[in-house]
Design an enzyme around this catalytic site. Sequence first.
Site, short mmCIF file in Angstrom:
data_model
loop_
_atom_site.label_atom_id
_atom_site.label_comp_id
_atom_site.label_asym_id
_atom_site.label_seq_id
_atom_site.Cartn_x
_atom_site.Cartn_y
_atom_site.Cartn_z
N LYS A 1 7.64 -3.74 16.97
CA LYS A 1 8.55 -3.58 15.80
C LYS A 1 8.13 -2.41 14.94
O LYS A 1 8.94 -1.58 14.54
CB LYS A 1 8.57 -4.90 15.02
CG LYS A 1 9.41 -4.97 13.76
CD LYS A 1 8.81 -4.42 12.50
CE LYS A 1 7.46 -4.95 12.12
NZ LYS A 1 7.42 -6.31 11.62
N TYR B 1 12.79 -11.93 7.30
CA TYR B 1 11.96 -10.81 7.75
C TYR B 1 12.58 -10.06 8.93
O TYR B 1 12.77 -8.85 8.90
CB TYR B 1 10.61 -11.34 8.26
CG TYR B 1 9.60 -11.72 7.22
CD1 TYR B 1 8.54 -10.86 6.93
CD2 TYR B 1 9.63 -12.95 6.60
CE1 TYR B 1 7.56 -11.22 6.02
CE2 TYR B 1 8.66 -13.32 5.70
CZ TYR B 1 7.63 -12.45 5.41
OH TYR B 1 6.66 -12.82 4.52
N GLU C 1 14.33 -6.34 8.86
CA GLU C 1 13.56 -5.25 9.48
C GLU C 1 14.39 -4.58 10.58
O GLU C 1 14.46 -3.34 10.67
CB GLU C 1 12.24 -5.77 10.04
CG GLU C 1 11.26 -6.14 8.92
CD GLU C 1 9.90 -6.61 9.41
OE1 GLU C 1 8.96 -6.61 8.60
OE2 GLU C 1 9.76 -6.98 10.59
N ALA D 1 4.22 -8.19 3.72
CA ALA D 1 5.14 -7.06 3.58
C ALA D 1 6.32 -7.26 4.50
O ALA D 1 6.23 -7.95 5.51
CB ALA D 1 4.42 -5.76 3.96
N HIS E 1 -3.24 11.47 -9.23
CA HIS E 1 -1.98 12.16 -9.46
C HIS E 1 -1.81 13.34 -8.51
O HIS E 1 -2.79 14.04 -8.27
CB HIS E 1 -1.96 12.64 -10.91
CG HIS E 1 -0.66 13.25 -11.30
ND1 HIS E 1 0.48 12.50 -11.52
CD2 HIS E 1 -0.31 14.55 -11.49
CE1 HIS E 1 1.47 13.31 -11.84
NE2 HIS E 1 1.02 14.55 -11.83
N GLU F 1 -0.22 5.54 -8.42
CA GLU F 1 -0.75 5.67 -9.78
C GLU F 1 0.05 4.82 -10.78
O GLU F 1 -0.46 4.46 -11.83
CB GLU F 1 -0.79 7.13 -10.23
CG GLU F 1 0.55 7.78 -10.43
CD GLU F 1 0.44 9.24 -10.87
OE1 GLU F 1 -0.37 9.55 -11.75
OE2 GLU F 1 1.20 10.08 -10.33
#
Length: 448
Positions: free
Chosen positions: A51, A178, A182, A342, A437, A442
């Site tokens: 995947k 999911y 995806e 995730a 940065h 950040e």
Amino acid sequence: MTDFDYDLFVIGAGSGGVRASRIAASHGARVAVAEEYRVGGTCVIRGCVPKKLLVYASHFAHSLHDAPTFGWTLEGTRFDWARLRDFVAGDVDRLERAYTSTLDSNRVEHFHERAVVAGPNTVRLASGREISAKVILIAVGAWPVLPEIDGVEHCITSNEVFQLPELPRRVVIQGAGYIALEFAGVFNALGSQVTVVNRSDKILRGYDHDLTDRLLPIMQARGIEFAFNHPIEDVSKQTDGSLLVRTAGGLDLAADAVLVATGRKPKTQGLGLDSVGIELGSNGEIPVDDHNRTSCPSIYAVGDVTDRVQLTPVAIREGHAFADTVFGNAPRTVAYDHIPSAVFTQPPIASVGLTEVQARTVHGHVQVFKSDFRPMQNMFSDQAERGYYKLVVDPASDRVLGVHMLGPDAPEILQAVAIAVKAGLTKAQFDETVALHPSMAEELVLMR
Ligand code: NDP
């Protein structure tokens, strides 16, 4: 010396089973493992790994789209599904060989056939041979649930999606979890026309609403159609070989492939568990205690078959903890808090800790810090997609309870920030950290 053929017999050579086998062997146990399909299990053979390679492949579509504004002239680009599919299959073969050689180098014997439980210390192979073991570990994983719709035989699941003969021009995907989202992202980027149909109006249940509320319009803007509150009623094959999907809400959708992604169920059917008195849970799962032990003292289970958290790294941890506990004289349990996760949508989302709603339930009052920003890499893009990060903080202790991210590379960034959340760092400690940065990450130390 024991009276058993092996100290440990593992059923299933997936992530949890392979880890448990090799760690138990390293502790001196005589180990055998049976696998009816391919060594590596869902993650390696037909899940996370192939995947993710498809996700990488589909990222090129976005990069190629944006390339001219970065000065590139592109001519003659085209996509070849068969080439990608075969490359991915080749990599899966490579990984299967690597997993097999791990078993070999740890002197774990493997049987390439199905095994079932035939007694508290006995397994029976498909060939009929019975083998005894002091301990049996069940690590057979889970399997896609097929929804009850007429014509479901015309649909594919995530098991078959990697072998499609050609890229479907029109794909209908059932589910909005999911796997559905995806693959919606992958097929959309590769050029298919994608419609996601779901029985409810929710996507990615369990994730923080601020993420899913922002992800949905981005996916729609990329061209993915969503039909909510439209469970599929039937799928029929047309004379030209295409498929017709009818939903209960009265929608008719023409498709060249229908992918069903409506959850995965522990693969316990016919495993012989009734012969040893193990009663399954409501989803077919094997109930286990904190040390992965079933109600039959010589039989343990880890991974998706226990239906605790269906994630590969969790199965690996459980397999490792089992082997250390039972064969390494080092009892330990797996901590189920702060498991990062995730979804590799495009853009991806990633999360660790409590959502805002969960945190309010546990802590009453919580502070929420948000950053809604345009990632620098999207500055020249005609798709003005924004990133979004959110910190959920306990005002009493100042601890960061949850981090939720939507945007490019969110999973890569989240893995690192999960260490800080797991360690119990405070919002003040996040703020003391100097920003790197220019980066998207950040934002995590700049939210005020
Ligand atoms: P999910 O549980 O994520 O999503 C299931 C979807 O199907 C939901 O949208 C649900 O709708 C819908 N649904 C459930 N039952 C039915 C039904 N009977 N009829 C119609 N629709 C239904 O399952 P997946 O199959 O996508 O994934 C399985 C598991 O695999 C995940 O839970 C995850 O643990 C793992 N996984 C993890 C990945 C990752 O870590 N990136 C990637 C892929 C899989 P509703 O919301 O209304 O309930």
